[in-house]
Design a protein around this motif. Structure first.
Motif, PDB file in Angstrom:
ATOM      1  N   ALA A 163      -0.349  -1.590  -7.229  1.00 21.91           N
ATOM      2  CA  ALA A 163       0.844  -1.332  -6.864  1.00 21.91           C
ATOM      3  C   ALA A 163       0.865   0.281  -6.019  1.00 21.91           C
ATOM      4  N   LYS A 164       1.635   0.154  -4.835  1.00 21.02           N
ATOM      5  CA  LYS A 164       1.615   1.218  -4.105  1.00 21.02           C
ATOM      6  C   LYS A 164       2.837   1.119  -3.278  1.00 21.02           C
ATOM      7  N   TRP A 165       3.151   2.321  -2.505  1.00 25.00           N
ATOM      8  CA  TRP A 165       4.334   2.360  -1.998  1.00 25.00           C
ATOM      9  C   TRP A 165       4.496   1.396  -0.766  1.00 25.00           C
ATOM     10  N   GLY A 167       3.849  -1.750  -0.734  1.00 26.23           N
ATOM     11  CA  GLY A 167       4.340  -2.992  -1.013  1.00 26.23           C
ATOM     12  C   GLY A 167       3.207  -3.970  -0.951  1.00 26.23           C
ATOM     13  N   TRP A 195       5.954   4.880  -7.864  1.00 21.58           N
ATOM     14  CA  TRP A 195       5.829   3.354  -8.139  1.00 21.58           C
ATOM     15  C   TRP A 195       4.938   3.326  -9.586  1.00 21.58           C
ATOM     16  N   TYR A 196       4.424   4.631 -10.126  1.00 20.88           N
ATOM     17  CA  TYR A 196       3.938   4.486 -11.388  1.00 20.88           C
ATOM     18  C   TYR A 196       4.532   4.705 -12.755  1.00 20.88           C
ATOM     19  N   ASP A 197       5.226   3.387 -12.881  1.00 16.22           N
ATOM     20  CA  ASP A 197       6.160   3.395 -14.009  1.00 16.22           C
ATOM     21  C   ASP A 197       6.330   2.247 -14.774  1.00 16.22           C
ATOM     22  N   GLU A 215       8.532  -0.072 -15.345  1.00 11.71           N
ATOM     23  CA  GLU A 215       9.161  -1.022 -14.617  1.00 11.71           C
ATOM     24  C   GLU A 215       8.356  -1.672 -13.446  1.00 11.71           C
ATOM     25  N   ALA A 216       7.869  -0.987 -12.819  1.00 10.68           N
ATOM     26  CA  ALA A 216       6.836  -1.580 -11.770  1.00 10.68           C
ATOM     27  C   ALA A 216       5.568  -2.371 -12.454  1.00 10.68           C
ATOM     28  N   GLY A 266       7.214  -5.510 -14.263  1.00 12.95           N
ATOM     29  CA  GLY A 266       7.915  -6.339 -13.211  1.00 12.95           C
ATOM     30  C   GLY A 266       6.751  -7.030 -12.434  1.00 12.95           C
ATOM     31  N   LEU A 267       5.489  -6.665 -12.201  1.00 14.64           N
ATOM     32  CA  LEU A 267       4.718  -7.238 -11.409  1.00 14.64           C
ATOM     33  C   LEU A 267       3.947  -8.238 -12.269  1.00 14.64           C
TER      34      LEU A 267
END
Length: 181
Positions: A106-108, A110, A145-147, A149-150, A153-154
């Motif tokens: 995941a990264k900014w 998308g 994005w390093y949390d 929820e991310a 969520g993925l």
């Protein structure tokens, strides 16, 4: 845990000799309890893989010369980040006769693809993965994005795609099947 005695050969291109190397070692130990671990952390400049192609290629070829893996995990070959994409391309050329699964990062921007392979995860494993990522990679905590929820969520979206609560998903460049006679 499911495969005690497993050997894990891991390579990271940057961060050698500093806190990042210690971080990688602690993370690998936490993620692979009971495994025989062989970690190589290089000192290539982060974000500069194209300019350091020969050193990276030599490191991947060295890794290939000392291991005969059943499975290779690497970034996706179409990853938007030049370092991730470059490493992925090196891995698929060095490990031509192996199952190489390309993982998502995941990264900014998308940068999510359409994976072809899924590994369902029980909820407690998905939660533990997130806890270990947050605990063992303090150098990444400043990234938006390093949390939790991310990550969850993925994993939830990938779970929906394979009829599970949570899942990991991978790109597969080449897969050889042996379905018998």
């Amino acid at each position: 845990r499911a495969r005690p005695g497993l050997r894990v050969d891991a390579m990271v291109l940057s961060g050698g000799g500093g806190e990042r190397e210690q971080e990688e070692h602690a993370a690998l130990t936490a993620f692979c309890p009971g495994a025989e671990l062989r970690l190589t952390v290089l000192k290539l400049a982060d974000g500069r893989l194209p300019a350091q192609w020969e050193e990276a290629k030599a490191a991947v070829e060295d890794l290939r010369a000392r291991t005969e893996p059943d499975l290779v995990l690497a970034p996706r070959t179409d990853d938007a980040h030049q370092d991730h994409r470059g490493l992925a391309k090196l891995m698929t050329t060095a490990f031509r006769d192996h199952l190489v699964l390309g993982y998502e990062i995941a990264k900014w921007d998308g940068d999510l693809g359409r994976p072809a392979a899924y590994q369902p995860l029980p909820a407690h494993i998905a939660e533990e993965k997130v806890r270990l990522l947050q605990e063992h990679y303090p150098s990444q905590r400043h990234r938006p994005w390093y949390d939790r929820e991310a990550f969850l969520g993925l994993a939830r979206i990938r779970g929906i795609e394979c009829h599970a609560r949570y899942a990991e998903a991978f790109a597969v460049t080449k897969l050889t099947l042996d379905l018998g006679d």
